[in-house]
Scaffold this motif. Structure first.
Motif, PDB file in Angstrom:
ATOM      1  N   UNK A   1    -113.957 -17.188   8.269  1.00  0.00           N
ATOM      2  CA  UNK A   1    -114.326 -17.687   9.605  1.00  0.00           C
ATOM      3  C   UNK A   1    -115.155 -16.643  10.350  1.00  0.00           C
ATOM      4  N   UNK A   2    -114.750 -15.404  10.196  1.00  0.00           N
ATOM      5  CA  UNK A   2    -115.435 -14.315  10.880  1.00  0.00           C
ATOM      6  C   UNK A   2    -116.864 -14.145  10.376  1.00  0.00           C
ATOM      7  N   UNK A   3    -117.110 -14.529   9.106  1.00  0.00           N
ATOM      8  CA  UNK A   3    -118.439 -14.370   8.518  1.00  0.00           C
ATOM      9  C   UNK A   3    -119.293 -15.622   8.660  1.00  0.00           C
ATOM     10  N   UNK A   4    -118.771 -16.610   9.373  1.00  0.00           N
ATOM     11  CA  UNK A   4    -119.488 -17.875   9.488  1.00  0.00           C
ATOM     12  C   UNK A   4    -120.732 -17.751  10.378  1.00  0.00           C
ATOM     13  N   UNK A   5    -120.589 -16.969  11.463  1.00  0.00           N
ATOM     14  CA  UNK A   5    -121.675 -16.958  12.435  1.00  0.00           C
ATOM     15  C   UNK A   5    -122.748 -15.913  12.155  1.00  0.00           C
ATOM     16  N   UNK A   6    -122.335 -14.730  11.761  1.00  0.00           N
ATOM     17  CA  UNK A   6    -123.296 -13.636  11.641  1.00  0.00           C
ATOM     18  C   UNK A   6    -122.803 -12.619  10.612  1.00  0.00           C
ATOM     19  N   UNK A   7    -123.734 -11.812  10.080  1.00  0.00           N
ATOM     20  CA  UNK A   7    -123.275 -10.781   9.128  1.00  0.00           C
ATOM     21  C   UNK A   7    -122.404  -9.757   9.853  1.00  0.00           C
ATOM     22  N   UNK A   8    -121.351  -9.364   9.198  1.00  0.00           N
ATOM     23  CA  UNK A   8    -120.456  -8.338   9.768  1.00  0.00           C
ATOM     24  C   UNK A   8    -120.080  -7.331   8.702  1.00  0.00           C
ATOM     25  N   UNK A   9    -119.738  -6.125   9.158  1.00  0.00           N
ATOM     26  CA  UNK A   9    -119.170  -5.142   8.226  1.00  0.00           C
ATOM     27  C   UNK A   9    -117.647  -5.234   8.306  1.00  0.00           C
ATOM     28  N   UNK A  10    -116.984  -4.480   7.426  1.00  0.00           N
ATOM     29  CA  UNK A  10    -115.534  -4.609   7.279  1.00  0.00           C
ATOM     30  C   UNK A  10    -114.770  -4.448   8.581  1.00  0.00           C
ATOM     31  N   UNK A  11    -115.042  -3.370   9.303  1.00  0.00           N
ATOM     32  CA  UNK A  11    -114.274  -3.138  10.527  1.00  0.00           C
ATOM     33  C   UNK A  11    -114.603  -4.179  11.583  1.00  0.00           C
ATOM     34  N   UNK A  12    -115.865  -4.643  11.570  1.00  0.00           N
ATOM     35  CA  UNK A  12    -116.256  -5.703  12.491  1.00  0.00           C
ATOM     36  C   UNK A  12    -115.427  -6.967  12.234  1.00  0.00           C
ATOM     37  N   UNK A  13    -115.200  -7.264  10.941  1.00  0.00           N
ATOM     38  CA  UNK A  13    -114.370  -8.430  10.580  1.00  0.00           C
ATOM     39  C   UNK A  13    -112.943  -8.226  11.091  1.00  0.00           C
ATOM     40  N   UNK A  14    -112.398  -7.025  10.889  1.00  0.00           N
ATOM     41  CA  UNK A  14    -111.020  -6.740  11.327  1.00  0.00           C
ATOM     42  C   UNK A  14    -110.892  -6.944  12.843  1.00  0.00           C
ATOM     43  N   UNK A  15    -111.873  -6.428  13.589  1.00  0.00           N
ATOM     44  CA  UNK A  15    -111.815  -6.552  15.051  1.00  0.00           C
ATOM     45  C   UNK A  15    -111.957  -8.008  15.468  1.00  0.00           C
ATOM     46  N   UNK A  16    -112.894  -8.734  14.819  1.00  0.00           N
ATOM     47  CA  UNK A  16    -113.125 -10.133  15.178  1.00  0.00           C
ATOM     48  C   UNK A  16    -111.891 -10.989  14.936  1.00  0.00           C
ATOM     49  N   UNK A  17    -111.245 -10.768  13.786  1.00  0.00           N
ATOM     50  CA  UNK A  17    -110.040 -11.551  13.445  1.00  0.00           C
ATOM     51  C   UNK A  17    -108.917 -11.263  14.445  1.00  0.00           C
ATOM     52  N   UNK A  18    -108.735  -9.994  14.765  1.00  0.00           N
ATOM     53  CA  UNK A  18    -107.665  -9.632  15.702  1.00  0.00           C
ATOM     54  C   UNK A  18    -107.919 -10.247  17.068  1.00  0.00           C
ATOM     55  N   UNK A  19    -109.186 -10.221  17.496  1.00  0.00           N
ATOM     56  CA  UNK A  19    -109.554 -10.778  18.810  1.00  0.00           C
ATOM     57  C   UNK A  19    -109.384 -12.297  18.809  1.00  0.00           C
ATOM     58  N   UNK A  20    -109.859 -12.916  17.729  1.00  0.00           N
ATOM     59  CA  UNK A  20    -109.826 -14.380  17.615  1.00  0.00           C
ATOM     60  C   UNK A  20    -108.391 -14.907  17.659  1.00  0.00           C
ATOM     61  N   UNK A  21    -107.471 -14.166  17.066  1.00  0.00           N
ATOM     62  CA  UNK A  21    -106.073 -14.633  16.965  1.00  0.00           C
ATOM     63  C   UNK A  21    -105.177 -13.995  18.016  1.00  0.00           C
ATOM     64  N   UNK A  22    -105.770 -13.256  18.943  1.00  0.00           N
ATOM     65  CA  UNK A  22    -104.974 -12.609  19.988  1.00  0.00           C
ATOM     66  C   UNK A  22    -104.013 -11.570  19.418  1.00  0.00           C
ATOM     67  N   UNK A  23    -104.404 -10.933  18.341  1.00  0.00           N
ATOM     68  CA  UNK A  23    -103.568  -9.900  17.739  1.00  0.00           C
ATOM     69  C   UNK A  23    -102.509 -10.442  16.787  1.00  0.00           C
ATOM     70  N   UNK A  24    -102.479 -11.750  16.611  1.00  0.00           N
ATOM     71  CA  UNK A  24    -101.455 -12.338  15.728  1.00  0.00           C
ATOM     72  C   UNK A  24    -101.724 -12.011  14.257  1.00  0.00           C
ATOM     73  N   UNK A  25    -102.983 -12.020  13.890  1.00  0.00           N
ATOM     74  CA  UNK A  25    -103.349 -11.717  12.496  1.00  0.00           C
ATOM     75  C   UNK A  25    -104.089 -10.382  12.482  1.00  0.00           C
TER      76      UNK A  25
END
Lengths: 108, 417
Positions: free
Chosen positions: A18-42
């Motif tokens: 899901x994090x890679x759907x919109x734009x290219x991201x690097x590893x840490x960018x994915x980690x931050x996006x997922x945490x933000x998207x899920x409110x820290x749940x994942x």
């Protein structure tokens, strides 16, 4: 590795794609996006993310687009889009089935 | 208040969670890990940090972690501290509270199986295949050479410090190895169940992990002692083969060129090469050292006007062993043994206690008959009249004379004299 194994995604796999759907991201960018998207749940660990990105790349779900300052950037491929869409549809049906069952129980 | 402290870091690789928990407890008490020396001695220093935490992750010793992986870990807040055995140690960066590096139990379990378990299982299989192969000649030799296992064991205990330790430790090593394989199987079953139930991998208690760590320490200590004893064995007992050591050194030289890009393995191979070089020096110094220290049983010719060849001498903590051959050199043959008229092979074994001597010597073989008038003396004859020998026991010492050919004098009288 057989594609069959990626027909159903774990929660962490789902959010990575899901994090890679919109734009290219690097590893840490994915980690931050997922945490933000899920409110820290994942929260995905660096080691887990690295292993999953390697697997996705091997399976053709994502592709390396760039490498800058030692960081690899990924974007998902057509196959990755298909897998993500299939998983999203599966989860939607699952939620709809659950909603039906729970509504019936409420009124019974 | 002390600024540094030392602790033993002794955990099985499979108990890395317990090791991690221990490091985190140390961090909570205000101790930061500086370095672990020889994979065992952990040095800590005082720290004011309250946010320090550690994570231990599986590592493949053959490969260094890639730079992009280390960059990702660093971005996430983890800095590499050190690699010990099959484990990478990471510490959290100041000001961060990073998520654990591994957050998927199933993936972690699979990584363990790929990176560590196969090697451990291979090591266990090799140990349980190599050990019987080493023991097989000991079992087959008695029947083919009329030598009892007792005599073989006595020979090893009196001629090599390393073999003595191996004989003593072998039952413990085998028992420890079997117990370890059972532990490994038990842990893996619990991990598989945790993965099926969607739980985190279970953490062993500090008591259990500590007990297994102590057993590991005992095993490593005995192995280190065995390796250390190779040096006096080479120096005093000539028990190490020069060609084997040279072969291993050549192997190290090849490995050094192969592992030039892997600093961890490069250092390890360099250290091994250094130890082998020291062993080689001991082998080369064997003759002068032996001449300076004759030992408990200095050999001397039994017969007059003979030349002594193939002389070996060995001393261990429990006993000593010497062997040599005497032959009458023919003037026209020089030092060549070919065509000489007669020879005597002398072998002597002595022990530090009568109990050991009684065990080692046992009862004389059935083909030996007591020599009348001489206590503790037996004679045996070979296939021809020119072949025979004597066996004498005096106190804790046993002497065996085997002669071949037409001797000018009775070797028994000469030996008793």
């Amino acid at each position: 590795m057989a594609r069959k194994k990626l027909e159903t995604l774990t929660e962490q796999m789902y959010y990575i794609l899901l994090s890679l759907a919109g734009e290219p991201r690097h590893g840490y960018g994915i980690m931050q996006d997922v945490s933000q998207r899920t409110g820290g749940r994942v929260n995905i660990g660096a080691g887990t993310l690295y292993a999953l990105l390697a697997r996705f790349e091997e399976e053709g779900l994502i592709a390396l687009t760039d490498t800058r300052e030692g960081r690899k950037y990924y974007l998902f491929t057509g196959e990755g889009r298909r897998i993500l869409r299939d998983e999203y549809d599966r989860l939607r049906r699952q939620v709809a089935d659950g909603a039906d069952a729970l509504e019936k129980e409420e009124f019974s | 208040m002390k600024e540094t402290c030392w602790k033993l870091f002794c955990y099985l690789v499979i108990d890395h969670r317990a090791a991690q928990a221990w490091l985190n407890r140390m961090a909570e008490d205000g101790w930061e890990l500086v370095h672990i020396y020889f994979g065992l001695f952990a040095r800590f220093r005082r720290t004011e940090r309250t946010d320090l935490s550690y994570f231990l992750d599986w590592a493949d010793p053959k490969y260094l972690e890639t730079s992009d992986y280390l960059q990702l870990c660093s971005d996430a807040g983890w800095e590499p501290v050190q690699t010990v055995d099959y484990l990478n140690l990471y510490a959290s960066r100041p000001g961060t509270s990073p998520a654990p590096i591994q957050t998927d139990s199933e993936l972690e379990y699979r990584r363990f199986r790929q990176k560590a378990l196969r090697r451990m299982a291979l090591g266990g299989v090799i140990a349980f295949v190599v050990t019987p192969l080493i023991l097989l000649p000991l079992l087959l030799l008695p029947s083919s050479a009329n030598v009892s296992p007792q005599e073989i064991a006595a020979g090893l205990l009196s001629s090599s410090l390393t073999s003595s330790l191996i004989l003593f430790c072998l039952p413990f090593w085998l028992a420890g190895g079997l117990a370890y394989l059972a532990l490994l199987a038990g842990r893996l079953l619990r991990w598989r169940q945790a993965v099926k139930d969607g739980r985190q991998l279970p953490v062993p208690t500090s008591r259990t992990a500590g007990a297994w760590g102590n057993l590991k320490l005992l095993g490593e200590f005995s192995l280190s002692l065995m390796l250390l004893l190779l040096l006096p064995d080479a120096l005093l007992n000539g028990a190490i083969s020069l060609s084997n050591v040279i072969g291993l050194l050549i192997g190290c030289a090849i490995s050094i060129s192969l592992y030039r890009d892997n600093s961890r393995l490069f250092r390890r191979v360099l250290c091994t090469a250094g130890c082998l070089a020291l062993l080689l020096l001991c082998i080369l110094l064997h003759s002068p050292v032996r001449n300076a220290f004759p030992g408990r049983l200095p050999p001397s010719p039994v017969l007059a006007d003979t030349r002594v060849i193939n002389e070996t001498r060995a001393d261990t903590l429990l006993g000593s062993h010497v062997k040599w051959e005497e032959f009458f050199p023919r003037p026209d043959m020089g030092d060549s043994k070919i065509g000489y008229p007669a020879s005597v092979t002398v072998e002597a074994q002595t022990w530090v206690s009568p109990v050991l001597a009684d065990w080692a010597f046992g009862t004389p073989p059935s083909n030996m008959v007591a020599v009348p008038g001489r206590g503790d003396t037996w004679q045996f004859t070979g296939n021809t009249a020119e072949h025979g020998g004597y066996r004498l026991r005096r106190g804790n010492t046993l002497l065996t004379l085997s002669y071949y050919g037409d001797l000018p004098a009775d070797p028994l009288s000469a030996a008793l004299a």
